[in-house]
Write an enzyme that holds these catalytic residues in place. Sequence first.
Site, mmCIF file in Angstrom:
data_model
loop_
_atom_site.group_PDB
_atom_site.id
_atom_site.type_symbol
_atom_site.label_atom_id
_atom_site.label_comp_id
_atom_site.label_asym_id
_atom_site.label_seq_id
_atom_site.Cartn_x
_atom_site.Cartn_y
_atom_site.Cartn_z
ATOM 1 N N HIS A 71 0.837 -1.207 0.000
ATOM 2 C CA HIS A 71 0.000 0.000 0.000
ATOM 3 C C HIS A 71 0.875 1.261 0.000
ATOM 4 O O HIS A 71 0.649 2.187 -0.795
ATOM 5 C CB HIS A 71 -0.891 -0.064 1.250
ATOM 6 C CG HIS A 71 -1.753 1.128 1.505
ATOM 7 N ND1 HIS A 71 -3.120 1.120 1.290
ATOM 8 C CD2 HIS A 71 -1.467 2.371 1.991
ATOM 9 C CE1 HIS A 71 -3.620 2.303 1.622
ATOM 10 N NE2 HIS A 71 -2.647 3.081 2.062
ATOM 11 N N GLU A 72 1.877 1.285 0.854
ATOM 12 C CA GLU A 72 2.724 2.487 0.935
ATOM 13 C C GLU A 72 3.576 2.651 -0.322
ATOM 14 O O GLU A 72 3.801 3.778 -0.774
ATOM 15 C CB GLU A 72 3.591 2.452 2.194
ATOM 16 C CG GLU A 72 2.821 2.446 3.521
ATOM 17 C CD GLU A 72 1.832 3.596 3.681
ATOM 18 O OE1 GLU A 72 1.979 4.638 3.005
ATOM 19 O OE2 GLU A 72 0.904 3.448 4.499
ATOM 20 N N HIS A 101 1.555 4.406 -2.844
ATOM 21 C CA HIS A 101 1.630 5.876 -2.706
ATOM 22 C C HIS A 101 2.953 6.400 -3.267
ATOM 23 O O HIS A 101 2.996 7.417 -3.954
ATOM 24 C CB HIS A 101 1.548 6.298 -1.238
ATOM 25 C CG HIS A 101 0.214 6.148 -0.597
ATOM 26 N ND1 HIS A 101 -0.960 6.590 -1.174
ATOM 27 C CD2 HIS A 101 -0.149 5.627 0.609
ATOM 28 C CE1 HIS A 101 -1.977 6.341 -0.350
ATOM 29 N NE2 HIS A 101 -1.513 5.756 0.737
#
Length: 286
Positions: A186-187, A190
């Site tokens: 997920h990070e 980003h």
Amino acid sequence: MAITINGKEFADMEEFSRRGRGCATKIPTPVDMFRVDEELLSNRQRRVSFDTLHIEIRFIHLTYGSQGLISLEQRERQVELLNDAFSGSNLVFGYNEELTRSVDNHDWYRMGHGSFAEREAKSALSSDPTKYLNFYTAGLQNGLLGWATFPFDLAGDPVRDGVVVLDESLPGGNAAPFNLGMTAVHEVGHWLGLYHTFQDGCSGFGDHVEDTPAHSGPNYGKPADGQPHNACNAGEFAPIHNYMNYVDDEWMNELTDKQENRVKEQIMMYRTGLLNNDKSCHLEAL
Ligand SMILES: [Zn+2]
């Protein structure tokens, strides 16, 4: 039964998971988002892309005594998960075990988002962020799982670039239901320019990706398949398996075609140093 994760006590696992995914990545401003869309659009007209891009990770494990130690198996499994998740963007992640660092420092281990400790640690420990993915693990507080910096902020603040994730969120950690390594996926999403799928809720341009249905807010836990949940538009389904939502690790397994494409576009616009650093990378005209 009460549980303690990195010094913070929760009534039980349910309370920990109810607090949600705890991603502290900043919400981009409307001005930022408009600028990024404009820049991606103008860059698209160059009609250049890459076939395969190798990205080298630099693991930096902040520790405090015996806390925060990450095993070789955990790193290897985490890299596999990143490769599975971003294969649709033709990314291949790797790392050099000999360059992996563990650094014992209490303040850095307990770093908060945007803190002095974060900046101090990153200033001391980061590798050239235009060439490498700086991947920090630490004992984040208050149920926070991680945060990342966006590609379009690299030029303005290179020192902060990278991802920071809770040490216990790596595969085999104790932060269930967030201990299968999806926090890092997920990070890194980003870090490659993706917003949350619930960005802007049911207003505006959502996450600026056309094939992720807009939904009013995060989804939590393991929502049932085949239901609209909080999708904004009739006939659509909230993207409950998307890596950029807030569901449990077990539930995360997809990026859409247009998210994958947006990742490539963000690299072509803002992370061209990765392309230059990959000797095997060939640019191709579309
Ligand atoms: Zn996030």
